[in-house]
Design an enzyme around this catalytic site. Structure first.
Site, PDB file in Angstrom:
ATOM      1  N   CYS A  94      41.408 -15.086  41.190  1.00 50.26           N
ATOM      2  CA  CYS A  94      41.790 -15.411  42.571  1.00 50.26           C
ATOM      3  C   CYS A  94      40.736 -14.914  43.549  1.00 50.26           C
ATOM      4  O   CYS A  94      40.098 -15.701  44.251  1.00 50.26           O
ATOM      5  CB  CYS A  94      43.149 -14.791  42.887  1.00 50.26           C
ATOM      6  N   GLU A 138      38.950 -11.530  42.736  1.00 50.80           N
ATOM      7  CA  GLU A 138      38.518 -10.259  42.177  1.00 50.80           C
ATOM      8  C   GLU A 138      36.997 -10.136  42.084  1.00 50.80           C
ATOM      9  O   GLU A 138      36.364 -10.906  41.365  1.00 50.80           O
ATOM     10  CB  GLU A 138      39.127 -10.061  40.790  1.00 50.80           C
TER      11      GLU A 138
END
Length: 791
Positions: free
Chosen positions: A430, A432
């Site tokens: 997402c 990171e």
């Protein structure tokens, strides 16, 4: 530029493909394991992979120029029995009709699964061991939906392989390096035995990948001989030539570089049903091949664009198979495969090049959910690039999310990566941030429910909603009606939050221990610097840089909005007593509508109100401090993240009414975004609130979602204003932002008439998904988000 006829035909084929289940991998994996029981686990897994490369069904789809598939068909979820097949057995007759992410499952394959695959793996999988080893309290919190992981449905991925090394050395180069390292081992050293097994496994992996590519070369050659169309015949001959060279040998052309990368991606999917394989900074490592080919007349730019789009289309053919429960938390068949462009070079200079713009164009042309194109934005990037990125956002597909380059670098440096390498960072999954090539971290070991921490502080540790209702599930923090000061209540919430974090940490320790014992990953380890040098698999800490597990905070706005309501209504203004508030919450505000109105009228996070924003920062920093006190099995410090995937929806079902005014069962807030519909002061106020959070403290990333009506970005002036908005947010310290540019009326019509919108993409959380493949609850949550009509 628009799609070529070839790409358009393949795109239509993909969009018309219904997800299904493949058991081919599971069947071969089971057979090899049964026949090699005495071997070490890593050798059995490597032999299974090599056998799969030698025996799996292969095909070349008409029109393809980039070839290779992990499964027999596109959009097939691959059963991975060594990590978990229990859910497949449980859902044998329902997986094709379940509410979220259904898969077709052929009857003959069900029989093979029941008669051959399941009997062998029963009790042997990672999931089976995890279930046996999970402590009672941790299991109860998991079953109650207060902590959650998807890692028992599929293994760990979450890394950015060293694709530049693959392209420069080829698999044969890596194999030679591995053989040399194997010869250097001193077998008198006890550690050398494990290292020998690992290195032998890596050689088996190299053999498998090379064999798979050779099989495609032979298939292309056979098809070329039987092809009547002269143009297609030449293409097939070219494919045969390319596959006979790569990935075994170093890539020499742009086409070879793309094919080599895709063969390795295929190998990853053949090894594990894992999330977040990151293709890294493709504009950086592909540009030299592109530039050389164009200058030498080897390729025209239009052909290069088509090859890139065909590559991206292949990425979009992959889906991830999860259990029904896990698919509610990680919805949309999403495997989180990502590409990255923009940012700066390792020397600190602007990194934008022609391939960067080609990547943006490909996303505009294809309009597919994968790969998730992520853009690093830096002050050194040209204004034109910022504008092109903003114009792509205006297209309304939810792509690309944008990342503050400076903050991302600092997050990666906080994990022990030096600045020169941190400048090469990539956001994966997402949001990171990690270093590519040489870094390992499980960036989402699971999520903890902050809304539940508030509820448990009111109930002295008991649960209000149906599952485990009335059962003691949290810590005893006392009767809230006896708390004399607001700080006493806040202390109780923190104690409940700490307990959730500690139990999720236990979750992670057990899982990572089991990965080491039962689920080594030699295909992944092959292109992670440090693993071959250290003679260790990635699960055992073989990478050059390792970080601990990431624990993810869900419900930031809920906890802040609830705390400020209690502070204002009960303590500061004394409008209601704690007993009255408790009673209203217990009854889900039914009969207590006046109290709910007071709760809803209390200040809300996302409106640039310092008092509530300060609480959001305090609680998230507190959570991060608790997480950082813990470490993984390899003694690397864990880290905190602030992003939801879609956990905020099912986790909301497990939480009763909250002092924010939210009713029982409603979704929690999405990432660091305000609660749905509660941001009243415009997008700038949202960004100012979000920027007060200490983004650099949450080194697994933070996620901000916003929704705009298309009219807000209609003109060139609007685009310039939008660019300025992004720059302002990043100047304030924000890390990430992503946008849905679509009207609520369109979404409502798509929900009512899905057949009219087969390729409608929306931003869900850290990814985009096809709106019509989301269940009604997720659709409603997206529709309910505040729609900004101006900047």
């Amino acid at each position: 530029m628009c799609l070529t006829d070839r790409v358009e035909k393949l795109r239509k084929k993909l969009l018309n493909t219904t997800p299904s289940i493949s058991i081919e991998r599971a069947e071969i994996w089971t057979e090899v394991h049964k026949n090699n029981e005495p071997d070490p686990v890593i050798i059995k897994r490597a032999k299974s992979f090599r056998e799969l490369c030698e025996r799996k069904k292969i095909r070349i789809v008409d029109g393809e120029l980039i070839v290779g598939d992990a499964s027999e068909e596109w959009r097939q979820g691959m059963v991975d029995p060594s990590v978990c097949s229990e859910f497949v057995l449980d859902e044998l007759d329902t997986i094709s009709t379940r509410n979220q992410d259904p898969f077709e499952f052929a009857e003959e394959d069900k029989k093979i699964f029941q008669d051959f695959i399941w009997p062998y793996w029963n009790g042997k999988s990672v999931y089976a061991h995890w279930k046996r080893e999970l402590p009672k309290e941790t299991r109860k919190l998991t079953e109650a939906g207060l902590i959650k992981t998807s890692k028992v449905s599929g293994g760990p991925g979450e890394f950015a392989p060293n694709f530049p090394k693959l392209l420069k050395m080829g698999i044969n180069g890596t194999r030679k390096k591995t053989e040399k390292r194997l010869k250097e081992l001193d077998l008198k050293n006890p550690e050398a035995i494990e290292k020998r097994n690992f290195l032998k496994a890596e050689i088996l992996i190299c053999e498998g990948i090379i064999k798979l590519a050779k099989r495609y070369a032979e298939l292309a050659g056979r098809k070329a001989k039987n092809e009547d169309n002269p143009e297609r015949k030449k293409e097939l001959e070219k494919i045969a030539k390319i596959c006979s060279r790569v990935p075994a040998e170093p890539a020499e052309t742009f086409w070879e570089a793309l094919q080599s990368c895709w063969f390795y991606m295929t190998a990853l999917w053949m090894e594990s049903n894992a999330p977040s394989y990151n293709l890294g900074r493709m504009d950086q490592y592909l540009y030299p091949y592109f530039n050389k080919d164009v200058e030498n007349g080897e390729i025209k730019k239009k052909m290069a664009q088509e090859l890139l789009e065909l590559f991206n289309l292949k990425v979009a053919t992959r889906v991830r198979l999860l259990s029904e429960d896990a698919s509610e938390y990680f919805s949309g068949y999403m495997p989180f495969q990502t590409t990255v462009c923009g940012g700066i070079t390792p020397e600190g200079e602007d990194a934008v090049n022609e391939v960067s713009y080609m990547m943006l164009q490909s996303k505009k042309d294809l309009k597919l959910n994968q790969p998730s194109l992520k853009v690093r934005l830096n002050k050194k990037n040209p204004h034109k690039f910022w504008v092109k990125v903003s114009e792509l956002i205006r297209e309304g597909t939810g792509y690309p999310p944008v990342f503050n380059d400076e903050v991302g670098m600092k997050m990666v440096m906080d994990k022990g990566v030096p600045v020169e390498e941190a400048r090469n960072w990539v956001p994966l999954g997402c949001v990171e941030p990690v270093a590519p090539n040489n870094f390992v971290q499980i960036t989402d070991i699971g999520h903890y429910n902050a809304g539940a921490a508030v509820e448990l502080a009111f109930t002295n540790g008991k649960k209000r909603t149906e599952s485990e209702k009335g059962e003691k599930i949290g810590r005893e923090t006392g009767d809230p009606s006896k708390f004399k000061e607001f700080r006493d209540f806040k202390k109780a919430v923190k104690k409940q939050l700490q307990n959730l974090i500690h139990n999720l940490h236990i979750h992670g320790l057990i899982l990572t221990k089991l990965y080491q014992e039962l689920y080594p990953l030699p295909v992944e380890s092959l292109l992670i610097d440090g693993c071959i040098e250290n003679g260790k698999d990635r699960t055992s800490g073989g990478a050059k840089y390792n970080a601990g597990n990431a624990l993810i905070f869900t419900g930031i706005a809920d906890i802040a909005d609830s705390l400020i309501a209690v502070k204002r209504l009960v303590y500061d203004e004394e409008k209601i007593t704690m007993k009255e508030l408790e009673k209203a919450l217990e009854n889900n505000f039914e009969g207590y509508e006046q109290i709910q109105k007071m709760c809803l009228d209390a200040p809300k996070y996302g409106n640039d109100i310092p008092e509530v924003d300060k609480l959001a920062r305090e609680m998230t920093d507190y959570a991060s401090s608790i997480v950082k006190e813990t470490s993984d099995m390899n003694k690397n410090n864990n880290s905190n993240g602030l992003y939801p995937v879609t956990t905020h929806i099912p986790m909301g079902k497990e939480v009763g009414a909250l002092p924010s005014g939210r009713k029982a069962g409603s979704p929690l807030a999405d990432g660091i975004s305000p609660s749905q519909g509660q941001d009243k002061n415009g997008p700038t106020a949202v960004m100012k609130s979000a920027s007060t959070l200490n983004h650099e403290n949450h080194t697994t990333g933070t996620l901000l979602n916003q929704k705009y009506n298309p009219k807000a970005l209609e003109t060139e002036s609007d685009i310039e204003n939008f660019v300025n908005l992004l720059k302002t947010y990043f100047d304030l310290g924000g890390y990430h932002a992503q946008f849905n540019v679509i009207g609520a009326d369109t979404l409502k019509d798509a929900k009512e008439h899905p057949e009219k919108y087969p390729d409608l993409l929306v931003r869900v959380a850290g990814y985009s998904a096809y709106f019509t493949e989301l269940n009604p609850e997720i659709q409603d949550e997206i529709i309910a988000r505040t729609e900004h009509t101006s900047l």
